[in-house]
Structure formats: C-alpha cells, structure tokens
Write a protein that holds these residues in place. Structure first.
Motif, short mmCIF file in Angstrom:
data_model
loop_
_atom_site.label_atom_id
_atom_site.label_comp_id
_atom_site.label_asym_id
_atom_site.label_seq_id
_atom_site.Cartn_x
_atom_site.Cartn_y
_atom_site.Cartn_z
N ALA A 101 30.96 43.50 21.98
CA ALA A 101 31.51 42.20 21.62
C ALA A 101 31.26 41.91 20.15
O ALA A 101 30.38 42.51 19.52
CB ALA A 101 30.87 41.11 22.48
N LEU A 141 27.69 35.33 23.10
CA LEU A 141 28.00 36.75 23.24
C LEU A 141 27.67 37.25 24.65
O LEU A 141 28.46 37.97 25.27
CB LEU A 141 27.27 37.58 22.19
CG LEU A 141 27.83 37.50 20.78
CD1 LEU A 141 26.82 38.01 19.77
CD2 LEU A 141 29.14 38.28 20.68
N ALA A 190 34.89 40.06 23.86
CA ALA A 190 34.18 41.18 24.49
C ALA A 190 35.14 42.07 25.25
O ALA A 190 36.15 41.60 25.78
CB ALA A 190 33.11 40.63 25.44
N CYS A 201 30.42 38.65 27.35
CA CYS A 201 30.32 40.00 27.92
C CYS A 201 30.36 39.96 29.44
O CYS A 201 31.07 40.75 30.08
CB CYS A 201 29.05 40.69 27.44
SG CYS A 201 29.06 41.18 25.71
#
Length: 139
Positions: A116, A61, A102, A65
């Motif tokens: 996200a 994640l 994201a 991002c």
C-alpha cells in the motif's frame, strides 16, 4: 454470491478507530481498496509543524490493506494483520486529506500479501508505503 464490497464496508464500520479517524472508501475492487481521511487537528503528531501523527497514517494503511484482502476473489471470511512494515517517506502537508491505496499481490491458502501507499495532495510523492501479511480465516 457474496457482496465483498458490503463485507469490506462492514469491516471498517466495525473498527472503532476507523470511525474515530473518519475513514471512508474512495475505491473498492477485487483485491484492491482505497481509503481516505480528512485532516483533523485531533490527529496532529507535532504541534509545531501541524503534521499528522504516524499512528493515524499507520491505522489508515493497515485498515486499507485489510479491506483489500476482504475484496479479493479468494477472500476469507475474516482477516487480521500478521505483519505490517511501514516506511515513512515524509510528513503529510498540514490541512491536506490523506488517501491510501492497497493491493493484494500474492495469496496462499492462509496468508495474503499486500502492499500500500499513502498520499496527501501530491500523488507523485508518497507520505508512506507499507507491505504486510494478513491471516485468512475461511468459513
């Protein structure tokens, strides 16, 4: 004109954890990114259930991002995570590939705000969601 997708590709190649986790782009557009990683027994967080660790999902994640920030039309030369909140909804199904998507939803001169979501094969039921703030360093 700067090729932002090339910069984002270089970004994840420069991160040792991205290579270790086998991350690869599945989408990349202005201010959005998609990354995925295959299930690997090395990433199991609970030996009993065989669920991937939250740390591996967090890394996916966070990296996704950062890549979204670097592809934004007002992209910085570099970015770094200032703050990232991750909410885990459920364990990913063992054996399934995990994907993260994201998007940059707001940008100031010095901070990009990103959200996200991470999924296994069930795209209707997220494994985790994230919101974060990323620094923007312009050349």
């Amino acid at each position: 004109m700067v090729d932002k997708s090339k910069i984002a590709q270089q970004f994840i190649k420069a991160l040792p954890h991205s290579a270790a986790l086998g991350m690869e782009f599945i989408s990349l557009e202005d201010g959005t990114a998609g990354l995925a990683m295959d299930y690997d027994e090395r990433f199991i967080g609970d030996p009993e259930t065989k669920v991937i660790s939250g740390g591996a999902v967090s890394a996916l994640l966070d990296t996704c991002c950062g890549a979204a920030v670097l592809t934004h039309p007002k992209a910085p030369a570099r970015t770094a995570t200032m703050d990232l909140r991750i909410d885990y909804m459920r364990g990913a199904e063992p054996g399934q590939r995990i994907s993260a998507f994201a998007e940059v939803y707001h940008m100031t001169r010095s901070v990009a705000f990103v959200r996200a979501r991470a999924f296994d094969d069930d795209m209707e039921n997220p494994v985790a969601t994230a919101t974060g703030a990323f620094t923007m360093e312009h050349k």
